[in-house]
Scaffold this motif. Structure first.
Motif, short mmCIF file in Angstrom:
data_model
loop_
_atom_site.label_atom_id
_atom_site.label_comp_id
_atom_site.label_asym_id
_atom_site.label_seq_id
_atom_site.Cartn_x
_atom_site.Cartn_y
_atom_site.Cartn_z
N ILE A 181 0.96 -1.40 0.30
CA ILE A 181 0.13 -0.22 -0.09
C ILE A 181 0.54 0.85 0.25
CG2 ILE A 181 -1.74 0.92 1.38
CD1 ILE A 181 -1.58 -2.79 1.91
N PRO A 182 0.31 2.47 -0.66
CA PRO A 182 1.77 3.19 -0.72
C PRO A 182 0.92 4.63 -0.20
CG PRO A 182 0.50 2.43 -3.16
CD PRO A 182 0.24 1.67 -2.13
N ALA A 183 2.16 4.56 0.36
CA ALA A 183 1.69 6.33 1.58
C ALA A 183 0.96 6.67 1.24
CB ALA A 183 2.56 6.75 1.95
N ARG A 184 1.27 7.50 -0.17
CA ARG A 184 -0.25 8.47 -1.01
C ARG A 184 -1.29 7.73 -0.72
NH1 ARG A 184 1.67 10.01 -6.45
NH2 ARG A 184 3.28 10.55 -5.30
N ALA A 185 -1.45 6.69 -0.38
CA ALA A 185 -3.07 5.97 -0.81
C ALA A 185 -3.94 6.01 0.62
CB ALA A 185 -2.30 3.97 -1.45
N ILE A 186 -2.82 5.85 1.63
CA ILE A 186 -2.88 5.74 2.98
C ILE A 186 -3.50 7.52 2.45
CG2 ILE A 186 -2.37 5.98 5.25
CD1 ILE A 186 -0.76 3.79 4.71
N GLU A 187 -2.55 8.49 3.05
CA GLU A 187 -3.23 9.67 2.75
C GLU A 187 -4.10 9.97 1.89
OE1 GLU A 187 0.39 11.33 1.27
OE2 GLU A 187 1.36 11.24 3.17
N GLU A 188 -4.04 9.70 0.06
CA GLU A 188 -5.79 10.19 -0.09
C GLU A 188 -6.58 8.95 0.59
OE1 GLU A 188 -4.74 8.11 -3.96
OE2 GLU A 188 -3.37 9.67 -4.47
N TYR A 189 -6.83 8.14 0.93
CA TYR A 189 -7.96 7.17 2.54
C TYR A 189 -8.00 8.03 3.61
CZ TYR A 189 -10.81 4.03 4.56
OH TYR A 189 -11.77 3.31 5.41
N VAL A 190 -7.24 8.60 4.16
CA VAL A 190 -7.28 9.86 5.21
C VAL A 190 -8.19 10.66 4.98
CG1 VAL A 190 -6.73 10.99 7.50
CG2 VAL A 190 -5.32 8.07 6.55
N ALA A 191 -7.09 11.42 4.25
CA ALA A 191 -8.25 12.70 3.20
C ALA A 191 -10.22 12.14 2.98
CB ALA A 191 -7.52 13.44 2.61
N LEU A 192 -9.98 11.25 1.81
CA LEU A 192 -11.34 10.82 1.67
C LEU A 192 -12.19 11.20 3.17
CD1 LEU A 192 -13.30 9.55 -0.36
CD2 LEU A 192 -12.72 6.98 0.09
N LEU A 193 -11.92 9.79 4.13
CA LEU A 193 -12.68 9.74 6.02
C LEU A 193 -13.09 11.14 5.99
CD1 LEU A 193 -10.98 7.27 7.17
CD2 LEU A 193 -13.24 7.23 6.08
N GLU A 194 -11.77 12.50 6.25
CA GLU A 194 -11.86 13.65 6.83
C GLU A 194 -13.24 14.29 6.06
OE1 GLU A 194 -8.10 15.10 5.90
OE2 GLU A 194 -7.75 13.60 8.38
N ARG A 195 -13.09 14.18 4.18
CA ARG A 195 -14.26 14.40 3.61
C ARG A 195 -15.79 14.19 3.97
NH1 ARG A 195 -10.27 13.97 -0.56
NH2 ARG A 195 -11.33 11.93 -1.52
N GLU A 196 -15.76 12.45 4.09
CA GLU A 196 -17.40 12.21 3.88
C GLU A 196 -17.68 12.42 5.23
OE1 GLU A 196 -16.59 7.91 1.69
OE2 GLU A 196 -16.47 8.07 3.43
N SER A 197 -16.70 12.64 6.38
CA SER A 197 -17.33 13.51 7.57
C SER A 197 -17.54 15.19 7.75
CB SER A 197 -16.61 12.75 8.51
OG SER A 197 -14.73 13.36 9.03
N GLY A 198 -17.24 15.75 6.55
CA GLY A 198 -16.78 17.19 6.93
C GLY A 198 -15.45 17.98 8.03
N VAL A 199 -14.81 16.82 8.39
CA VAL A 199 -13.76 17.77 9.10
C VAL A 199 -13.17 18.46 9.05
CG1 VAL A 199 -11.99 16.61 10.57
CG2 VAL A 199 -14.52 15.78 10.55
N SER A 200 -12.51 19.68 8.75
CA SER A 200 -11.66 20.52 8.28
C SER A 200 -10.70 20.76 9.07
CB SER A 200 -12.55 21.29 6.95
OG SER A 200 -13.31 22.73 7.77
N TYR A 201 -9.22 21.01 9.07
CA TYR A 201 -8.52 21.16 9.74
C TYR A 201 -8.06 22.42 9.11
CZ TYR A 201 -9.04 16.98 11.28
OH TYR A 201 -9.57 15.53 12.48
N GLY A 202 -7.15 23.33 9.59
CA GLY A 202 -6.58 24.61 9.47
C GLY A 202 -7.58 25.63 9.07
N LYS A 203 -8.81 25.66 9.01
CA LYS A 203 -9.76 26.67 8.39
C LYS A 203 -10.35 27.17 10.05
CE LYS A 203 -10.07 24.26 4.18
NZ LYS A 203 -11.13 24.23 2.98
#
Length: 77
Positions: free
Chosen positions: A53-75
């Protein structure tokens, strides 16, 4: 290493994770991880008989989960 190609500073600095390592990084079970791969939600590659599993794929999956949950960091609201 070819000119211009550098390893990404992905999750914990690795570029590719074996399944057992990805399970630990994501805090998931083996069955859940393979289901994510089968469903296409988590990308993986194969080198010989080894699933990686590429590190990039892990990062993209976590970002997908954040988008789906409506979480936004730094805003600010």
């Amino acid at each position: 290493m070819a000119a211009g190609l550098r390893p990404r500073s992905g999750v914990a600095g690795k570029v590719l994770y074996r399944v057992d390592e990805a399970i630990t990084v994501l805090g998931l079970g083996r069955t859940a991880l393979y289901e994510l791969i089968r469903s296409g939600r988590l990308k993986s590659v194969q080198e010989g008989r080894t699933r990686l599993i590429p590190a990039r794929a892990i990062e993209e999956y976590v970002a997908l989960l954040e988008r789906e949950s409506g979480v936004s960091y730094g805003k600010t609201a």
